[in-house]
Design a protein around this motif. Structure first.
Motif, mmCIF file in Angstrom:
data_model
loop_
_atom_site.group_PDB
_atom_site.id
_atom_site.type_symbol
_atom_site.label_atom_id
_atom_site.label_comp_id
_atom_site.label_asym_id
_atom_site.label_seq_id
_atom_site.Cartn_x
_atom_site.Cartn_y
_atom_site.Cartn_z
ATOM 1 N N GLU A 254 26.894 14.458 54.083
ATOM 2 C CA GLU A 254 26.732 14.277 52.626
ATOM 3 C C GLU A 254 25.770 15.323 52.056
ATOM 4 O O GLU A 254 26.010 15.883 50.981
ATOM 5 C CB GLU A 254 26.200 12.869 52.338
ATOM 6 N N ILE A 257 27.377 18.851 51.890
ATOM 7 C CA ILE A 257 28.328 18.957 50.774
ATOM 8 C C ILE A 257 27.608 19.179 49.453
ATOM 9 O O ILE A 257 28.129 19.859 48.559
ATOM 10 C CB ILE A 257 29.213 17.697 50.721
ATOM 11 N N ARG A 264 35.152 23.254 45.773
ATOM 12 C CA ARG A 264 35.480 23.573 47.167
ATOM 13 C C ARG A 264 36.695 22.751 47.613
ATOM 14 O O ARG A 264 37.047 21.724 47.015
ATOM 15 C CB ARG A 264 34.304 23.287 48.074
ATOM 16 N N ILE A 266 38.301 20.580 50.820
ATOM 17 C CA ILE A 266 37.876 19.853 52.009
ATOM 18 C C ILE A 266 39.105 19.388 52.774
ATOM 19 O O ILE A 266 40.014 18.776 52.211
ATOM 20 C CB ILE A 266 36.992 18.641 51.650
ATOM 21 N N HIS A 284 34.651 12.188 47.845
ATOM 22 C CA HIS A 284 34.528 13.645 47.849
ATOM 23 C C HIS A 284 35.847 14.416 47.745
ATOM 24 O O HIS A 284 35.825 15.613 47.464
ATOM 25 C CB HIS A 284 33.801 14.098 49.120
#
Length: 474
Positions: A254, A257, A264, A266, A284
């Motif tokens: 976390e 990130i 971004r 992921i 996320h």
């Protein structure tokens, strides 16, 4: 509920189904894994004397560049369907750079596996991915190929991070990255893990690095020190995401990130999807593309494999809801290298008698069966009962878990639960006024392991329900 994490089952081919239900596994082979040397942190450039052209650009019609490749010996070993059941795509179909294709073919990868077919075009588009696939089916290529394709050599900052839970996996992935990118002409790959010299990593980051493959603690340390600048990093991959999002790592992940840009990409790859992965995805990932190549049976077998490695089992009884599932699961357990018998109502009585007699005499550690085996069966050595398929009624549940904890001994009951079982689970908990708890990271052996003592022949042992520790895995 927590999901037991699993290792990759070992495939054993050529097993025939005997009529008597007695399958005995071969000794479990050692997990041989080559660990690249520390030199894997240095990028590998084109080989000297190579006749392969190093020019940039895509494949041109009529090009004969494949004849110049230094291909490894062809792998003629039999492959399982989780690798061979493809749509028939070729690596050339994804419009990859010629130089990357050279690295792919020189790795011995002839055609994309199912997870690569699903992942590569989506990852190239920039979309987040949540992929469930078994280990050994090409997951590393599924993310490394699009990652390397998107590296811009004109930019000298960190463009991608691959997070892995162990040092060995980090070194292995960095070596694969280097081999895949050796014809790309300048992709800089770095592996960094805990337990190595931090100063060496700091000095390495003074130079250009495009791809970092790291364990969470070390990369976070470098980021916090301002040495690894990730504010322009466009892609983060999490391999074995179920482990990375466990209590050991999730806080570090976390925090990492929080240093990345908001736009971004992921990519999550995992053999199992516990609640921790689902929560992370909701927080996320932006409309992730979900890939599920793990059928329910395969995922449960992974959980079972982990349980076998972690539990101290005297003998276990494993329940399924159908005769077909019993025979299939018994074969899977044998392929994992464990001895296993099976029994169900469709077998001839003489075979059922033989299996029961041999199991009771301790000739085999595990028995897979239907509810035929739930009543009146007292085997003192059984200390673990596993509901591979969750029962539909409270009565069946009670009789099943009563097979362990006999003769005053302790017993452990474990349930492998899917989302479809949640209503039966809730109903059984309410009817029996009990709480089936998630499997903890470690199970206290005192809950189900007891030394044998003399047994009063007049004591029937009761039903054993009062001595159970009930656990569930989803």
């Amino acid at each position: 509920m927590a999901t037991a994490r699993t290792a990759n089952p070992t495939s054993v081919m050529g097993l025939n189904k005997p009529a008597n239900g007695q399958l005995k596994g071969q000794p479990k082979p050692a997990n041989l894994q080559s660990i690249p040397s520390a030199a894997a942190q240095q990028p590998a450039g084109p080989q000297k004397g190579s006749s392969i052209p190093q020019s940039s650009g895509g494949i041109k019609f009529g090009d004969d560049w494949k004849k110049c490749l230094q291909l490894p010996p062809k792998d003629t070993r039999m492959k399982t369907s989780d690798v061979t059941s493809t749509k028939g795509n070729e690596f050339e179909d994804y419009c990859l750079k010629r130089e990357l294709l050279m690295g792919i073919f020189e790795m011995g990868w002839e055609k994309p596996s199912p997870v690569q077919e699903e992942s590569i075009p989506i990852a190239l588009s920039g979309r987040d991915i949540l992929a469930r696939a078994k280990n050994g089916t090409g997951k590393s290529g599924a993310y490394l190929i699009p990652l390397l394709e998107r590296i811009d050599l004109k930019k000298d900052h960190i463009q991608a991070i691959v997070m892995v839970p162990t040092r060995e996996l980090a070194l292995q992935m960095s070596q694969i990255s280097i081999q895949l990118s050796k014809h790309l002409g300048g992709v800089k790959v770095m592996a960094t893990t805990g337990g190595t010299n931090l100063r060496d990593d700091i000095m390495r980051l003074d130079e250009t690095v495009h791809v970092i493959i790291a364990t969470p603690g070390r990369i976070l340390d470098l980021v916090k020190k301002g040495v690894a600048k990730v504010d322009k990093t466009q892609m983060m991959v999490m391999d074995e995401a179920d482990k990375l999002l466990s209590q050991d790592f999730v806080i570090l992940i976390e925090e990492i990130i929080s240093f990345l840009p908001k736009d971004r990409q992921i990519l999550l790859y995992s053999a199992t999807f516990p609640v921790s992965v689902q929560k992370f995805m909701a927080k996320h990932l932006k409309k992730p593309y979900e890939i599920n190549l793990m059928e329910e049976l395969t995922q449960k077998v992974h959980c079972l494999n982990t349980l076998f490695s972690r539990l101290q089992i005297n003998q276990s009884i494993i329940f399924c809801n159908s005769t077909q599932r019993v025979e299939l699961l018994a074969k899977k357990i044998t392929q994992l290298g464990y001895s296993c018998f099976y029994i169900h109502a469709k077998m001839m009585q003489e075979y059922r008698n033989r299996v029961f007699h041999d199991f009771r005499n301790g000739l085999c550690r595990n028995l897979v069966c239907t509810d035929l085996f739930t009543r009146g069966i007292d085997i003192q050595a059984v200390n673990v009962v596993i509901n591979f398929d969750f029962p539909k009624s409270a009565e069946t549940y009670l009789h099943r878990i009563g097979r362990s904890g006999r003769f005053g001994h302790l017993g452990l009951a474990i349930n492998l639960i899917t989302s479809e079982d949640r209503f039966n689970l809730k109903g059984i908990e309410e009817q029996l006024v009990t709480d089936i708890k998630p499997i903890p990271s470690s199970i206290d052996k005192s809950l189900y392991v007891a030394e044998f003592h003399s047994v009063d022949p007049d004591d029937d042992g009761g039903d054993g329900e009062a001595k159970q520790k009930e656990l569930g895995a989803a």
